[in-house]
Write an enzyme that holds these catalytic residues in place. Sequence first.
Site, PDB file in Angstrom:
ATOM      1  N   SER A 144     -19.816  51.451  54.898  1.00 54.27           N
ATOM      2  CA  SER A 144     -20.889  50.370  54.468  1.00 54.27           C
ATOM      3  C   SER A 144     -20.778  48.839  53.933  1.00 54.27           C
ATOM      4  O   SER A 144     -21.319  48.193  54.197  1.00 54.27           O
ATOM      5  CB  SER A 144     -21.093  50.838  52.583  1.00 54.27           C
ATOM      6  OG  SER A 144     -19.748  50.658  52.487  1.00 54.27           O
ATOM      7  N   THR A 190      -8.967  45.755  39.736  1.00 54.88           N
ATOM      8  CA  THR A 190     -10.045  45.949  38.705  1.00 54.88           C
ATOM      9  C   THR A 190      -9.612  47.655  38.357  1.00 54.88           C
ATOM     10  O   THR A 190      -9.440  48.288  40.197  1.00 54.88           O
ATOM     11  CB  THR A 190     -11.443  46.023  40.209  1.00 54.88           C
ATOM     12  OG1 THR A 190     -10.969  47.058  40.898  1.00 54.88           O
ATOM     13  CG2 THR A 190     -11.502  44.723  40.369  1.00 54.88           C
ATOM     14  N   TYR A 202     -16.925  54.230  53.180  1.00 57.01           N
ATOM     15  CA  TYR A 202     -16.454  53.001  52.582  1.00 57.01           C
ATOM     16  C   TYR A 202     -16.663  51.859  53.723  1.00 57.01           C
ATOM     17  O   TYR A 202     -17.574  49.913  53.637  1.00 57.01           O
ATOM     18  CB  TYR A 202     -15.515  53.006  51.826  1.00 57.01           C
ATOM     19  CG  TYR A 202     -15.685  51.217  50.832  1.00 57.01           C
ATOM     20  CD1 TYR A 202     -16.380  51.619  50.197  1.00 57.01           C
ATOM     21  CD2 TYR A 202     -14.522  50.417  51.214  1.00 57.01           C
ATOM     22  CE1 TYR A 202     -16.086  49.938  48.571  1.00 57.01           C
ATOM     23  CE2 TYR A 202     -14.443  49.198  50.322  1.00 57.01           C
ATOM     24  CZ  TYR A 202     -14.924  49.324  49.498  1.00 57.01           C
ATOM     25  OH  TYR A 202     -14.674  47.733  48.385  1.00 57.01           O
ATOM     26  N   ILE A 253     -14.438  42.935  39.893  1.00 60.47           N
ATOM     27  CA  ILE A 253     -15.010  41.485  40.099  1.00 60.47           C
ATOM     28  C   ILE A 253     -16.687  40.952  39.389  1.00 60.47           C
ATOM     29  O   ILE A 253     -16.262  39.248  39.234  1.00 60.47           O
ATOM     30  CB  ILE A 253     -15.060  41.917  41.788  1.00 60.47           C
ATOM     31  CG1 ILE A 253     -13.757  42.173  42.399  1.00 60.47           C
ATOM     32  CG2 ILE A 253     -15.905  40.167  42.711  1.00 60.47           C
ATOM     33  CD1 ILE A 253     -13.779  42.032  43.160  1.00 60.47           C
TER      34      ILE A 253
HETATM   35  P1  NAD Z   1     -15.564  48.174  39.669  1.00 57.29           P
HETATM   36  O1  NAD Z   1     -15.593  49.561  39.621  1.00 57.29           O
HETATM   37  O2  NAD Z   1     -14.387  47.079  38.890  1.00 57.29           O
HETATM   38  O3  NAD Z   1     -16.718  47.295  39.347  1.00 57.29           O
HETATM   39  C1  NAD Z   1     -18.133  48.201  39.983  1.00 57.29           C
HETATM   40  C2  NAD Z   1     -19.702  47.839  39.170  1.00 57.29           C
HETATM   41  O4  NAD Z   1     -20.801  48.828  40.374  1.00 57.29           O
HETATM   42  C3  NAD Z   1     -19.515  48.701  37.739  1.00 57.29           C
HETATM   43  O5  NAD Z   1     -19.444  48.164  37.069  1.00 57.29           O
HETATM   44  C4  NAD Z   1     -20.597  49.839  38.207  1.00 57.29           C
HETATM   45  O6  NAD Z   1     -21.050  50.491  37.054  1.00 57.29           O
HETATM   46  C5  NAD Z   1     -20.943  49.057  39.334  1.00 57.29           C
HETATM   47  N1  NAD Z   1     -22.111  49.874  39.971  1.00 57.29           N
HETATM   48  C6  NAD Z   1     -21.911  50.959  40.513  1.00 57.29           C
HETATM   49  N2  NAD Z   1     -22.830  51.756  40.428  1.00 57.29           N
HETATM   50  C7  NAD Z   1     -23.618  50.705  40.819  1.00 57.29           C
HETATM   51  C8  NAD Z   1     -25.382  50.367  40.799  1.00 57.29           C
HETATM   52  N3  NAD Z   1     -25.966  51.722  41.399  1.00 57.29           N
HETATM   53  N4  NAD Z   1     -26.521  50.140  40.171  1.00 57.29           N
HETATM   54  C9  NAD Z   1     -25.596  48.875  39.533  1.00 57.29           C
HETATM   55  N5  NAD Z   1     -24.789  49.232  39.169  1.00 57.29           N
HETATM   56  C10 NAD Z   1     -23.987  49.692  39.915  1.00 57.29           C
HETATM   57  O7  NAD Z   1     -15.233  47.864  41.190  1.00 57.29           O
HETATM   58  P2  NAD Z   1     -14.204  45.649  41.781  1.00 57.29           P
HETATM   59  O8  NAD Z   1     -13.444  46.425  42.199  1.00 57.29           O
HETATM   60  O9  NAD Z   1     -15.085  45.107  40.641  1.00 57.29           O
HETATM   61  O10 NAD Z   1     -15.736  46.489  43.043  1.00 57.29           O
HETATM   62  C11 NAD Z   1     -16.607  45.232  42.651  1.00 57.29           C
HETATM   63  C12 NAD Z   1     -17.350  44.893  44.113  1.00 57.29           C
HETATM   64  O11 NAD Z   1     -15.491  44.342  45.284  1.00 57.29           O
HETATM   65  C13 NAD Z   1     -17.575  47.018  44.891  1.00 57.29           C
HETATM   66  O12 NAD Z   1     -18.885  46.058  45.912  1.00 57.29           O
HETATM   67  C14 NAD Z   1     -16.400  46.333  45.751  1.00 57.29           C
HETATM   68  O13 NAD Z   1     -16.904  47.482  46.504  1.00 57.29           O
HETATM   69  C15 NAD Z   1     -15.670  45.157  45.916  1.00 57.29           C
HETATM   70  N6  NAD Z   1     -14.471  45.290  46.800  1.00 57.29           N
HETATM   71  C16 NAD Z   1     -13.645  45.437  46.142  1.00 57.29           C
HETATM   72  C17 NAD Z   1     -12.276  45.821  46.294  1.00 57.29           C
HETATM   73  C18 NAD Z   1     -10.649  45.668  45.394  1.00 57.29           C
HETATM   74  O14 NAD Z   1     -10.035  45.845  45.831  1.00 57.29           O
HETATM   75  N7  NAD Z   1     -11.099  45.831  44.193  1.00 57.29           N
HETATM   76  C19 NAD Z   1     -12.147  45.251  47.587  1.00 57.29           C
HETATM   77  C20 NAD Z   1     -13.299  45.216  47.933  1.00 57.29           C
HETATM   78  C21 NAD Z   1     -14.350  44.997  48.146  1.00 57.29           C
END
Ligand code: NAD
Length: 254
Positions: free
Chosen positions: A165, A197, A162, A20
């Site tokens: 949070s 993702t 999660y 995302i």
């Molecule tokens: P992802 O794992 O593809 O990307 C997350 C990114 O965050 C990674 O590049 C990682 O290196 C970075 N990251 C992790 N810890 C970090 C830190 N301490 N400091 C800096 N960067 C850090 O996940 P995503 O699915 O793209 O998720 C993005 C956001 O969307 C997250 O907050 C996730 O909780 C939220 N989200 C995702 C979904 C889903 O279905 N994918 C649903 C709801 C919410």
Amino acid sequence: MATAMLSGRIALVTGAGSGIGRAVCQVLAREGAAVAAVDINQTSAEKTVGDLQPITSSPNCHHPFAADVSDSKVVEDLVGMVKKRYEGVPSILVNAAGITRDNFLLKLDEKSFDEVIKVNLKGTYLMTKAIAQLMVENSQPGSIVNIASIVGKVGNIGQANYAASKSGVEGLTKTVAKEMGRYGIRCNSVLPGFIDTPMTEAVPEKVIDNMRKMIPAGRTGKPEEVAEACLFLASDRSSYITGISLEVAGGLFM
Ligand code: NAD
């Protein structure tokens, strides 16, 4: 040709190296913003920036930053580097960095609980505080978009840490909206549903199939679809919207 929505704006995006966060960088850059792409993984932040549409009309350009958003000292240093690198301060912050450490409550150890709260909630607090401070000091109005989750609204089996949070991120968002409105700073949450993702890649196909049946849209979402919602909240098109939780979940748990 329509003019870009974010020309001349500086946008800082965390979690920029994947999923995302990466899609948010692409959409904001497409609309003319100079993107500061922050990720704990330097290589992936560099990859994101390497693929962004370059900006031609501004002295500012896209730049990758390696930083752990959950560490206050690192965040302080990051803000110093951003100040040095850019002419002006960010008027957009998108907090997308996040992790999961899933387990059922009775098996959920303290370390997994703490790690998730530290990155997802404390990281969002640290970045929001640091960038809001920068905006206020520079009389810079702005928009902060926090990626929470639909799971924070309804809970989810195996995700007590999660879900807690992400509910916390919504509470933080509403409070920031109340405190920062007087400075012209808006703060909103986006609640993605099930998005394709790397974070969701490990979920077994059977679970995804069951989930799909519950989604009125009949499919999982794409990171770009979340990014377009972030663009709306980041831009002046949402100038009278603050403190909301915008669900981008194909109708799941509406
Ligand atoms: P992802 O794992 O593809 O990307 C997350 C990114 O965050 C990674 O590049 C990682 O290196 C970075 N990251 C992790 N810890 C970090 C830190 N301490 N400091 C800096 N960067 C850090 O996940 P995503 O699915 O793209 O998720 C993005 C956001 O969307 C997250 O907050 C996730 O909780 C939220 N989200 C995702 C979904 C889903 O279905 N994918 C649903 C709801 C919410």
